[in-house]
Design an enzyme around this catalytic site. Structure first.
Site, mmCIF file in Angstrom:
data_model
loop_
_atom_site.group_PDB
_atom_site.id
_atom_site.type_symbol
_atom_site.label_atom_id
_atom_site.label_comp_id
_atom_site.label_asym_id
_atom_site.label_seq_id
_atom_site.Cartn_x
_atom_site.Cartn_y
_atom_site.Cartn_z
ATOM 1 N N GLU A 12 57.142 24.106 37.238
ATOM 2 C CA GLU A 12 56.735 23.681 35.889
ATOM 3 C C GLU A 12 55.281 23.226 35.789
ATOM 4 O O GLU A 12 54.988 22.092 35.387
ATOM 5 C CB GLU A 12 57.673 22.592 35.380
ATOM 6 C CG GLU A 12 59.088 23.101 35.179
ATOM 7 C CD GLU A 12 59.984 22.139 34.421
ATOM 8 O OE1 GLU A 12 59.601 20.976 34.245
ATOM 9 O OE2 GLU A 12 61.066 22.567 33.990
ATOM 10 N N GLU A 21 66.361 26.856 36.120
ATOM 11 C CA GLU A 21 66.967 25.630 35.587
ATOM 12 C C GLU A 21 67.460 25.921 34.179
ATOM 13 O O GLU A 21 66.874 26.746 33.468
ATOM 14 C CB GLU A 21 65.964 24.467 35.515
ATOM 15 C CG GLU A 21 65.582 23.888 36.844
ATOM 16 C CD GLU A 21 64.629 22.699 36.728
ATOM 17 O OE1 GLU A 21 64.739 21.911 35.762
ATOM 18 O OE2 GLU A 21 63.767 22.583 37.612
HETATM 19 C C1 BG6 Z 1 62.867 19.981 34.527
HETATM 20 C C2 BG6 Z 1 62.466 19.538 35.900
HETATM 21 O O1 BG6 Z 1 61.784 19.790 33.699
HETATM 22 O O2 BG6 Z 1 63.834 19.279 33.848
HETATM 23 C C3 BG6 Z 1 63.521 18.709 36.620
HETATM 24 O O3 BG6 Z 1 62.069 20.617 36.697
HETATM 25 C C4 BG6 Z 1 64.161 17.744 35.649
HETATM 26 O O4 BG6 Z 1 62.894 18.071 37.697
HETATM 27 C C5 BG6 Z 1 64.830 18.549 34.547
HETATM 28 O O5 BG6 Z 1 65.083 16.880 36.239
HETATM 29 C C6 BG6 Z 1 65.578 17.710 33.519
HETATM 30 O O6 BG6 Z 1 64.743 16.753 32.942
HETATM 31 P P1 BG6 Z 1 65.152 15.215 32.972
HETATM 32 O O7 BG6 Z 1 63.977 14.475 32.498
HETATM 33 O O8 BG6 Z 1 66.312 15.079 32.081
HETATM 34 O O9 BG6 Z 1 65.486 14.902 34.384
#
Ligand code: BG6
Length: 481
Positions: A168, A380
């Site tokens: 990211e 993700e």
């Molecule tokens: C992504 C990241 O942006 O979102 C992760 O790569 C992160 O590291 C995930 O955990 C979810 O975001 P958050 O803030 O809810 O943990």
């Protein structure tokens, strides 16, 4: 209407994590601090959220975690290497115990026929390099990133085919002060984030070239956060704002990785705003060479975004995450003279104010394919929520099943429209630290029994989504019920 009923043969079904968010064993074990260890200690002191010292204690539970992945039928697992665990000072002397940990994890994955997809850097720069020269603020990081990349590539080249260089990058740039330990000078220098972005592109390029040189059959990508930018209305000014936002937040990063060049309209905007960064002779040639070693794009898709024409005179600001877990608490981004974020009335959102938009996934997948003709891996995608462990050890998370089901349907539609989708690695394999809301905001298929205040024993429990996803994988995505 669903046109594709199941997924291509060899499609990778799995899930994702990142090192500092799940490993624990952050102090000792031959490792030194990375910037996320420090940042998360500060978050703990300010908000009471769990820090990274134990996290999900994956370091001690990795065999059990991989066994649970195998039980779900995973054919892939995306995780990251903790730079300061293998090279505590960033460069130089390795930590044998840390190096061995990843060999053991990889051995366990291969024993269960799970393909590793490894991220080199997921926000956790060694503090040694932050203290030495300000991390991404110095050109020296390009050499040191290459040193680290070559070290892990040589070490794990026979065990890992899929490599992601940076997680990211656009998020790191947009939230530069939250993802990095910055000096005051860096914090208040408006150009800093774009200079850091340029160094990331150079570091990425060196690492991508190294993947091709070192790893037999190695495949290189990077994982980008990806949201489609919709116009608020069909007023041409809003349409233009949406185009500007897409260039500024998405294409600027993809154009560098995939085409080896910077998006012209974004460079022109940065110049107009006095934010232009320094490019030295040879830099663009290196970025171009890196793009020739870019095999697939990883995308992290959670949400879409809506924008409108910017309010004249509005000051620049980043989107603020919802820190309290109650709907409606969100501050939208403003980029002066470019675009301004706003609510999309057509879609709902989570308690943490993440818009839920599966159609947006189809949109971005097809947009990437139409524009770049490159294979994509979803690295993700997931639903953060307060899950409840019942007395009988069950966890009922229908909201997560619903979210993932709709996104898998969007993937099917995109494949039917020609997208070359390699795999699906939703966030997260098991519960881990959120970047913004501690351990209380959970994403996993497996519940990790700990709270922000009490680490307990981190016992693992299967959620309803665990059994549902297992069935999806067993039918290669055919049965989503
Ligand atoms: C992504 C990241 O942006 O979102 C992760 O790569 C992160 O590291 C995930 O955990 C979810 O975001 P958050 O803030 O809810 O943990």
């Amino acid at each position: 209407m669903e046109i594709v009923t199941s997924f291509p043969e060899g499609f990778l079904w799995g899930a994702a994590t990142s090192a500092y968010q799940c490993e624990g064993a952050a102090e000792g074990y031959g490792k030194k601090d990375n910037q996320q260890d420090v940042i998360n200690r500060e978050i703990h002191d300010e908000y009471g959220y769990a820090d990274a010292s134990v996290a999900s204690d994956h370091y001690h539970h990795y065999k059990e975690d991989v066994a649970l992945m195998a039980e779900m039928g995973f054919s892939s697992y995306r995780f990251s290497i903790n730079w300061a665990r293998v090279l505590p000072d960033g460069v130089g002397e390795p930590n044998p115990e840390g190096v061995e940990f990843y060999h053991n994890l990889l051995h366990e994955l291969h024993a269960h026929n799970i393909e590793p997809v490894v991220t080199m850097w997921h926000y956790d720069l060694p503090m040694a390099l932050v203290n030495k020269y300000g991390g991404w603020g110095s050109r020296q990081i390009v050499d040191d990133f290459e040193y680290y990349a070559c070290f892990i590539l040589n070490e794990y080249k026979d065990e890992v085919k899929y490599w992601l260089t940076i997680n990211e990058q656009s998020i790191v740039v947009n939230y530069i002060d939250r993802k990095n330990k910055l000096t005051n000078e860096q914090k208040f220098d408006p150009k800093f984030r774009y200079q850091a972005n340029h160094y990331m592109n150079l570091a990425h390029a060196r690492a991508a070239i190294a993947v091709h040189e070192i790893v037999p059959g190695g495949q290189c990508g990077a994982a980008l956060d990806m949201a489609p930018y919709y116009p608020h209305t069909c007023d041409p000014k809003d349409i233009l704002a949406a185009k500007n936002a897409s260039n500024f937040k998405n294409y600027f990063y993809m154009d560098a990785y995939i085409c080896g060049e910077y998006t012209e309209s974004v460079l022109a905007y940065l110049k107009r705003q006095g934010l232009m960064f320094d490019i030295q002779p040879g830099d663009m040639e290196l970025i171009k060479k890196g793009s020739e070693c870019f095999d697939f794009l990883g995308i992290n898709y959670y949400q879409s975004a809506c924008v409108k024409a910017p309010t004249p005179g509005a000051a620049r600001r980043s989107k603020q995450n919802n820190k309290i877990g109650k709907g409606g608490h969100v501050v939208y981004e403003v980029q002066p003279d470019l675009f301004e974020g706003c609510k999309n009335e057509f879609i709902g959102d989570t308690d943490f104010s993440m818009p839920i938009d599966p159609v947006g996934l189809e949109y971005v997948l097809e947009d990437i394919n139409d524009r770049y003709h490159i294979p994509v891996m979803i690295c993700e995608n997931g639903f953060g929520a307060y899950d409840k462990l019942e007395k009988d050890g069950s966890i009922h998370d229908p909201y997560r099943i619903e979210y993932i089901r709709e996104h898998i349907k969007a993937m099917k539609a995109a494949i039917a429209n020609g997208v070359k989708l390699l795999g699906y690695n939703p966030w997260s394999a098991f519960d881990l630290l959120s970047t913004s809301n501690g351990i209380a905001k959970r994403y996993g298929f497996v519940y990790v029994d700990r709270t922000d205040d009490d680490v307990k024993e981190c016992k693992r429990y299967r959620k309803d989504s665990f059994y549902w996803y297992k069935n999806v994988i067993a039918t290669n995505g055919k049965n989503l019920e």
